[in-house]
Scaffold this active site. Sequence first.
Site, PDB file in Angstrom:
ATOM      1  N   PRO A 244       0.822  -1.210   0.000  1.00 43.87           N
ATOM      2  CA  PRO A 244       0.000   0.000   0.000  1.00 43.87           C
ATOM      3  C   PRO A 244       0.859   1.264   0.000  1.00 43.87           C
ATOM      4  CG  PRO A 244      -0.649  -1.474   1.776  1.00 43.87           C
ATOM      5  CD  PRO A 244       0.571  -2.066   1.163  1.00 43.87           C
ATOM      6  N   THR A 246       2.557   2.633  -2.452  1.00 46.65           N
ATOM      7  CA  THR A 246       3.753   2.700  -3.299  1.00 46.65           C
ATOM      8  C   THR A 246       3.479   3.429  -4.608  1.00 46.65           C
ATOM      9  OG1 THR A 246       3.205   0.417  -3.811  1.00 46.65           O
ATOM     10  CG2 THR A 246       5.167   0.777  -2.489  1.00 46.65           C
ATOM     11  N   LYS A 248       0.537   3.021  -6.790  1.00 44.78           N
ATOM     12  CA  LYS A 248      -0.165   2.302  -7.862  1.00 44.78           C
ATOM     13  C   LYS A 248      -1.252   3.185  -8.487  1.00 44.78           C
ATOM     14  CE  LYS A 248      -1.158  -1.074  -5.022  1.00 44.78           C
ATOM     15  NZ  LYS A 248      -0.360  -0.702  -3.850  1.00 44.78           N
ATOM     16  N   THR A 249      -2.027   3.807  -7.634  1.00 45.27           N
ATOM     17  CA  THR A 249      -3.087   4.678  -8.149  1.00 45.27           C
ATOM     18  C   THR A 249      -2.467   5.879  -8.866  1.00 45.27           C
ATOM     19  OG1 THR A 249      -4.273   4.050  -6.164  1.00 45.27           O
ATOM     20  CG2 THR A 249      -5.235   5.799  -7.471  1.00 45.27           C
ATOM     21  N   GLU A 466      11.149   0.792  29.152  1.00 44.55           N
ATOM     22  CA  GLU A 466      11.791   1.308  27.935  1.00 44.55           C
ATOM     23  C   GLU A 466      13.311   1.219  28.033  1.00 44.55           C
ATOM     24  OE1 GLU A 466      10.139   1.703  25.315  1.00 44.55           O
ATOM     25  OE2 GLU A 466       8.208   1.589  26.336  1.00 44.55           O
TER      26      GLU A 466
HETATM   27  P1  ADP Z   1      -1.386   2.908  -3.721  1.00 38.23           P
HETATM   28  O1  ADP Z   1      -2.449   3.029  -4.757  1.00 38.23           O
HETATM   29  O2  ADP Z   1      -0.208   2.108  -4.168  1.00 38.23           O
HETATM   30  O3  ADP Z   1      -1.855   2.470  -2.380  1.00 38.23           O
HETATM   31  P2  ADP Z   1      -1.262   5.713  -4.071  1.00 38.23           P
HETATM   32  O4  ADP Z   1      -0.951   5.758  -5.502  1.00 38.23           O
HETATM   33  O5  ADP Z   1      -2.667   5.972  -3.671  1.00 38.23           O
HETATM   34  O6  ADP Z   1      -0.807   4.342  -3.460  1.00 38.23           O
HETATM   35  O7  ADP Z   1      -0.287   6.708  -3.308  1.00 38.23           O
HETATM   36  C1  ADP Z   1      -0.740   7.617  -2.357  1.00 38.23           C
HETATM   37  C2  ADP Z   1       0.055   8.886  -2.423  1.00 38.23           C
HETATM   38  O8  ADP Z   1       1.414   8.650  -2.113  1.00 38.23           O
HETATM   39  C3  ADP Z   1       0.070   9.498  -3.792  1.00 38.23           C
HETATM   40  O9  ADP Z   1      -1.036  10.318  -3.975  1.00 38.23           O
HETATM   41  C4  ADP Z   1       1.362  10.299  -3.798  1.00 38.23           C
HETATM   42  O10 ADP Z   1       1.166  11.556  -3.206  1.00 38.23           O
HETATM   43  C5  ADP Z   1       2.254   9.498  -2.887  1.00 38.23           C
HETATM   44  N1  ADP Z   1       3.191   8.658  -3.661  1.00 38.23           N
HETATM   45  C6  ADP Z   1       3.244   7.320  -3.665  1.00 38.23           C
HETATM   46  N2  ADP Z   1       4.224   6.869  -4.456  1.00 38.23           N
HETATM   47  C7  ADP Z   1       4.818   7.960  -4.994  1.00 38.23           C
HETATM   48  C8  ADP Z   1       5.889   8.164  -5.924  1.00 38.23           C
HETATM   49  N3  ADP Z   1       6.571   7.139  -6.443  1.00 38.23           N
HETATM   50  N4  ADP Z   1       6.185   9.420  -6.247  1.00 38.23           N
HETATM   51  C9  ADP Z   1       5.529  10.460  -5.722  1.00 38.23           C
HETATM   52  N5  ADP Z   1       4.522  10.346  -4.857  1.00 38.23           N
HETATM   53  C10 ADP Z   1       4.147   9.117  -4.493  1.00 38.23           C
END
Ligand code: ADP
Length: 646
Positions: A244, A246, A248-249, A466
């Site tokens: 999660p 990384t 993908k969206t 701790e």
């Molecule tokens: P996933 O779909 O893999 O769970 P998202 O694409 O929704 O993750 O990522 C959430 C946010 O994290 C994005 O809107 C962006 O702001 C940030 N993000 C994640 N990966 C990158 C990347 N490689 N470069 C820049 N921003 C990133």
Amino acid sequence: MTTDNSNNSSSYKDKKPLSKPSGGFKISWFYVVVIFLLLVFYVFFNPSNYVEEISWKDFNNLMLSQQDVEKIVIVNKSIAEIYIKRDRLEEAKYQELKKRVFSLNNGPHYSMQIGSVDSFENKLENAEEHFSSDVKTTVIYTTRTNMSDLFSWLLPIILIVVFWLFLFRRFASKNDTNPLFNFGKSTAKLTTKDKRSEVTFKDVAGLKEAKVEVMEVVDFLQNPEKYTKLGAKIPKGVMLVGPPGTGKTLMAKAIAGEADVPFYSMSGAEFVEMFVGVGASRVRDLFKRAKEKAPSIIFIDEIDAVGRSRGKINAFQANDERESTLNQLLTELDGFGSNTGVIVLAATNRPDILDKALLRPGRFDRHIYLELPNKQERIEIFNVHISNLKLAKNADLDVLSALTPGFSGADIANICNEAALIAARKNKNEIEHEDFMGARDRVVGGLERKSKIISPNEKNIIAYHEAGHAVASWYLKHVDSLVKVSIIPRGKSLGSAWYLPEERQIVTKSQFIDQICASLGGRAAEEVIFNEMSSGALDDLEKITKQAYSMVAYYGLDKTIGPLSFYDSTGQNESVFKKPYSENMAKLIDKEVQNLILKAYQRTLDLLVMHKSELEKLAQLLLKKEVVEKDDLELILGVRETKALL
Ligand code: ADP
């Protein structure tokens, strides 16, 4: 994961011509109104409805005894209608009848409920004997269809019919904007050309290999002839796989931005609703719309919501709806040819649980892996996200990315935003390095809760707990390096030891055991110092128990059990009731896990007894300062590398 395209997308609606309500509706309406009016007329103008109901006593005293009664009609064995002789109607006591009764001469003039015909006849006979009248009253028996009964069951039917006609009229006249009739339509968001996704590959930092593969997808859509003229088939499905956050969206949005083609995005969970059959129909609708606009891209986020392996039916979670949605998805993927110009992208962080049929050649056969970023990639991601922030000179992204191993792109985006919020809260004009550090701590450990009330006695226990983690990990060779220890409550925890995890792909047995010992440091310190134990070690114990079970049952790291692994990467046997090993093996695993943890605990106890004075010193310093950083740790415990003894 976000699927929100609200800034750059518009809801898609098919613009069908308005269909006029047909003549059939008008005719049905006419019938409904006529029937309704007839019934209303019957209810309000039925002569028998205006007849006064009287009791036996009144009937007996006022009418029967006076021999005023011409006849009695018994209707349906339950109601007696009383007809008064015409000549008697002129009497004063019958004058008010004129106001009420519809047709005074014909009657009936009164009515009366009778219990049963027999008892009524008896009563009548006795009464007439009593008045010693010779003339017997005529009694006629009749059966009538009771219209009010008819009405009572007809009315609900009429109301339902009217309601349905009303709904259908609305449906027919308002085309498909009515959400009530749209649940079978896909809720996919469409990113159109004029409202294009503003995200491009420039916004996606790192992920070089993934970008190369994804760019190829863009090229398939833009120059399909390049591939088809050589006879190549353009892939239909591309699966983006990764933990999660990384990106993908983000990557899918960037493809939309770059490819300049219509882009339909939908989350897997949106297919499945409470109505049966909705999922399948949404899939059909989504593909139909995408094909109409080809070349186009469909993006299904979190496809595991529908694409779970079908064989793995959990007794409590059998979901036929999901299965039929998946079947429809498979059919659609097969249904369109390879060169129709529609490419389906899907994202998941659980590729292992996906149905194999979904991943076979011809469907989602291209897998693009998005990994957690390494240090260099983290710097690049920081650079993307600080572009809109006002940074102070002392903000050192190099140090920050070194201090954030294992963080995803989403975590880094979160840190940047948190840092800006922290700086704003302190009324600063620029975001400083310490703000970033504070944001990192917050993202990792949750919000600081300085106001939480903790008694001095509890504080003492937490400090030793701790300090126990810190001292144990300091002297264990394979534990990540300790950065600071704190007894300020944060999120759910009352205190914490902060480590800097190494970026490693595999973990050795010694590393596992050292980690378990470090986690047991808190509980061991309580025992060494107070000769008492507390519930504060719950999280540690839960973590190490899971770790020990995976060492023994999954990684094959236990000598007695040997190199066996009961891990099931296919996810087919996720059932809680069925273990893939025998009862004997289960007992053996339990025994070995217990031995492993007990041995590690003893080792930690020995270590803390050996370093009891350091433990005391550190705990006292913690009570004084609440947070002890690396410099102070080195003052008390010595420089770590040279002191790694065990
Ligand atoms: P996933 O779909 O893999 O769970 P998202 O694409 O929704 O993750 O990522 C959430 C946010 O994290 C994005 O809107 C962006 O702001 C940030 N993000 C994640 N990966 C990158 C990347 N490689 N470069 C820049 N921003 C990133």
